[in-house]
Design a protein around this motif. Sequence first.
Motif, PDB file in Angstrom:
ATOM      1  N   PRO A   8     -13.918   9.824 -11.678  1.00 53.09           N
ATOM      2  CA  PRO A   8     -14.295  11.210 -11.396  1.00 53.09           C
ATOM      3  C   PRO A   8     -15.516  11.678 -12.178  1.00 53.09           C
ATOM      4  CG  PRO A   8     -12.330  11.109 -12.777  1.00 53.09           C
ATOM      5  CD  PRO A   8     -12.617   9.719 -12.345  1.00 53.09           C
ATOM      6  N   GLN A   9     -15.873  10.945 -13.237  1.00 55.34           N
ATOM      7  CA  GLN A   9     -17.044  11.344 -14.008  1.00 55.34           C
ATOM      8  C   GLN A   9     -18.359  10.914 -13.349  1.00 55.34           C
ATOM      9  OE1 GLN A   9     -14.944   9.007 -14.751  1.00 55.34           O
ATOM     10  NE2 GLN A   9     -16.080   7.113 -15.195  1.00 55.34           N
ATOM     11  N   ASP A  10     -18.287  10.052 -12.331  1.00 62.71           N
ATOM     12  CA  ASP A  10     -19.483   9.588 -11.639  1.00 62.71           C
ATOM     13  C   ASP A  10     -19.912  10.657 -10.635  1.00 62.71           C
ATOM     14  OD1 ASP A  10     -21.270   8.343  -9.750  1.00 62.71           O
ATOM     15  OD2 ASP A  10     -20.587   6.389 -10.476  1.00 62.71           O
ATOM     16  N   ARG A  11     -21.078  11.282 -10.890  1.00 62.40           N
ATOM     17  CA  ARG A  11     -21.511  12.404 -10.060  1.00 62.40           C
ATOM     18  C   ARG A  11     -21.795  11.973  -8.627  1.00 62.40           C
ATOM     19  NH1 ARG A  11     -26.640  16.412 -11.426  1.00 62.40           N
ATOM     20  NH2 ARG A  11     -26.232  17.909  -9.758  1.00 62.40           N
ATOM     21  N   LYS A  37      -9.658  15.599 -10.675  1.00 63.14           N
ATOM     22  CA  LYS A  37      -9.096  15.307 -11.999  1.00 63.14           C
ATOM     23  C   LYS A  37      -7.574  15.148 -11.922  1.00 63.14           C
ATOM     24  CE  LYS A  37     -12.735  17.859 -14.437  1.00 63.14           C
ATOM     25  NZ  LYS A  37     -13.042  19.032 -15.294  1.00 63.14           N
ATOM     26  N   GLN A  38      -6.943  16.003 -11.122  1.00 65.99           N
ATOM     27  CA  GLN A  38      -5.487  15.918 -10.969  1.00 65.99           C
ATOM     28  C   GLN A  38      -5.088  14.585 -10.344  1.00 65.99           C
ATOM     29  OE1 GLN A  38      -3.711  19.232  -8.824  1.00 65.99           O
ATOM     30  NE2 GLN A  38      -2.205  17.879  -7.896  1.00 65.99           N
ATOM     31  N   TRP A  39      -5.808  14.152  -9.303  1.00 61.04           N
ATOM     32  CA  TRP A  39      -5.478  12.879  -8.646  1.00 61.04           C
ATOM     33  C   TRP A  39      -5.773  11.705  -9.557  1.00 61.04           C
ATOM     34  CZ3 TRP A  39      -8.391  14.887  -3.754  1.00 61.04           C
ATOM     35  CH2 TRP A  39      -7.570  15.815  -3.090  1.00 61.04           C
ATOM     36  N   HIS A  40      -6.803  11.818 -10.399  1.00 61.67           N
ATOM     37  CA  HIS A  40      -7.103  10.755 -11.353  1.00 61.67           C
ATOM     38  C   HIS A  40      -5.948  10.588 -12.339  1.00 61.67           C
ATOM     39  CE1 HIS A  40      -9.430   8.144 -14.001  1.00 61.67           C
ATOM     40  NE2 HIS A  40      -9.071   8.915 -15.015  1.00 61.67           N
ATOM     41  N   ALA A  41      -5.379  11.711 -12.787  1.00 59.28           N
ATOM     42  CA  ALA A  41      -4.255  11.636 -13.717  1.00 59.28           C
ATOM     43  C   ALA A  41      -3.039  11.011 -13.044  1.00 59.28           C
ATOM     44  CB  ALA A  41      -3.929  13.033 -14.233  1.00 59.28           C
ATOM     45  N   ILE A  42      -2.766  11.367 -11.799  1.00 52.93           N
ATOM     46  CA  ILE A  42      -1.637  10.765 -11.086  1.00 52.93           C
ATOM     47  C   ILE A  42      -1.860   9.270 -10.904  1.00 52.93           C
ATOM     48  CG2 ILE A  42      -0.332  10.756  -8.924  1.00 52.93           C
ATOM     49  CD1 ILE A  42      -0.988  13.702  -8.600  1.00 52.93           C
ATOM     50  N   PHE A  67       3.315   9.102  -4.472  1.00 54.48           N
ATOM     51  CA  PHE A  67       3.107  10.505  -4.844  1.00 54.48           C
ATOM     52  C   PHE A  67       1.637  10.873  -4.772  1.00 54.48           C
ATOM     53  CE2 PHE A  67       2.486  13.706  -8.289  1.00 54.48           C
ATOM     54  CZ  PHE A  67       3.077  14.775  -7.615  1.00 54.48           C
ATOM     55  N   LEU A  68       0.758   9.956  -5.185  1.00 59.22           N
ATOM     56  CA  LEU A  68      -0.682  10.236  -5.151  1.00 59.22           C
ATOM     57  C   LEU A  68      -1.148  10.507  -3.726  1.00 59.22           C
ATOM     58  CD1 LEU A  68      -3.572  10.283  -6.342  1.00 59.22           C
ATOM     59  CD2 LEU A  68      -3.627   7.794  -6.018  1.00 59.22           C
TER      60      LEU A  68
END
Length: 788
Positions: A355-358, A394-399, A407-408
Amino acid sequence: LVALSQLIETQGHDLAAFLQGLDQIEKEEWKGQRFDYLLHHLHTASQDPILARVHAACAAIARARVPLLAALAPSFLDRIQTRLRARKRALGLNDFQDMLNLLAERLADDNPSSRLLLATLRQRYRYALIDEFQDTDDVQWFIFSRIFFESRDGHVLTVIGDPKQAIYRFRGADVYTYRRARQAITQQGGGFLRLGKNFRSTQALVDACNALFAPETGFFRSGSDIDGHQAVTCGRPEFALRHTDGRPAPGVVVFDIRPDATADEIRRAHRRRMVDELQRLCFSEEGLVVFDGQKPQRINAGHIFILAFTNQECREVGADLREAGIPHAFFHQAGLFESREAADILDLLRAVVEPQDRRRRARALLTRFFALDLPDLPAFDEADASSTALELLKQWHAIAQTEDFGFLFSNIVAASGIARREVCLNSSERSLTNTLHIFEILQEEAARTHASLRELVEMLGGFINGTRRPPGQNRDLQRLESETQTVQIMTVHAAKGLEADVVFLYGGVEPGRKSSPKVFHDEDGNRVVNLGDLDERQHTLLSQQTEDEESRLLYVALTRARFRMYLPLYPQGAGARKHKGVGARLGPILDRVLADPRTASLFERVPVACPVEPPPPSPVPTPIVLSSWQPPSFSPVVPVEEYRRIASERAGFVVTSYTGVKRQHGGFMVTEGPAETGAAALDQGSLKTTDLGELERGSISGIFLHAIIEEIPLELADTEDASAWLIHPELSQLLDRLARQHDREPRQIPHAARMVHRALFSPVRLGTRLVPGLGRQKPVLRETEFLY
């Protein structure tokens, strides 16, 4: 001549370079005229003895010359086949053709083992009944010939085939093998039974088809592998088609499209008329009723097929039916991983992984999961870190870190709003069906392979670009959008063996793509693969066999209907606009039967104006509005808790893993820490000593050890002890790389090496046998019996 002379002087010693240079000379120096131009002019001056020798030399080069690809193919083909066989043998893999070839090779041998195999098969099987025999090939016929046809012990072989339906040449089916087998069977006294009754269609349709296939129409080429069409009779005289007011309805309707126009305009006019007719059949009071000896039924969408010749034509029809609101589905449509949905999921999951890759975030925001467009991206840039889109990523990255992919994926569908938008705003559920299908396949693969999300992304990328195949059969087929009654759209090849009450035929105005290499049969029936230019005789054979293939394809298309068939009569065109597709070949045949008073009454001719104006584009909501759109709220009659209870009780099986269950419930996790060494670990000095060189306990160390086992070359690792690994250049580099990859300390490498060496090369007792180490065992491929 100068260019040719220089090429011989500089590249004459290198065949590949010479042939490549010859191709270049023909294109650049001789303007694509090849040797014909040179030989023609040399021949006119061949009275000069020197020029006569030059002409003879050039003619010899022209005769011997082959395209570069043709020269390279024999050399590479054997090497590729040998390497492929070795690779499959090492992996213990067999494909379907391997199973046939291996059996045929064994049956061809004359040794005790092969004779025993043949006797066993003959003892087990006394009768063989082979359907669709026109789609056989040499290998399959050899197997059944050896087991049954060559037997003198009372074995019975019955084959059922129709050479007029041999349409799978591109898959390796060989109608010439069918003809040779039929001839061999009849010459040996086998019976021959011609099936002359049609139990599928009405009398009206049977009569119309007999008229179309009659020898005088030229439907099948004179001298083709079809020995003329013999008229069939109707085996179901009770079948009938009537209008809703009781009037008899004709079996064949011809859409007469006039005047001549471009291929695009012809297809557009044809589609417009089909849509009008479908709306009349499905939604108006002026419909049709079928009588099949049971309860009369009104024709609806579920009774209708639309047959086209290419996938692109199927998509054209689907777009017009979607615009008109006619329920439809693509039957067994391939290309799930070529769809827009597959590309969108790939872009989204890449952004979830990083997610940090723009750049990856921007591509994800342009997918249907967010329904944004390029002008909207600045509003969701990094400066707006609190935006819903970035928060979701960010939420999906954490899952994803928990590897609970079920669940993802369900959270992605729910939180992105894609399901609500597709159901409420689209007239078709195709996009949503594909999206859910791909997520389901990825979840199955995660459970089967224990892959991480990054590995799933690589896997999906391989499915899309064709470097990998999803496991199982037909996994690239797109599912039906719903179980409601829908018009089925499919190619003629997919319709083989199927039937429908009403069939529309569409497309085939333009010729198909020319294939390279060119495959045909010579005068003796031998299969030829030509990688270069065809001479006049070969070109004639290829043209005739292509025409025969198109006739057989048309025959299959025209024999799918039970009660009614809609055929296009495309304008013949002239000059540059002459239409030469498979469907266009039907035009002269229809002209002939419609002009004959004896057969014209079997057809209803409907004029269709061409060209027609394309429909105006439908208004599309602006993306920024679409991205924030929500369906209108409603007051449920049933409480929400009741919905949840029903959903929980009727939920399907969940594919997960033991690790996934543990993580979902937040327990049974082994914490990272120093390894225990029994009572000595209680001593602080002992703990300090073991902490210096031993691996920490936990899942990361376990994964590190598994990685070593998976990647280490066993032939190099078979040493006296693990200390030799640390000084071996290749093995030590491997251990260092894996330690860095799994965040392990360099001081822990010797301990890991000892553990892996002990696992691979310690003796293992299996029953009464003592195996000297699993790592020392050779791969074994057991012979497996396959029963069809």
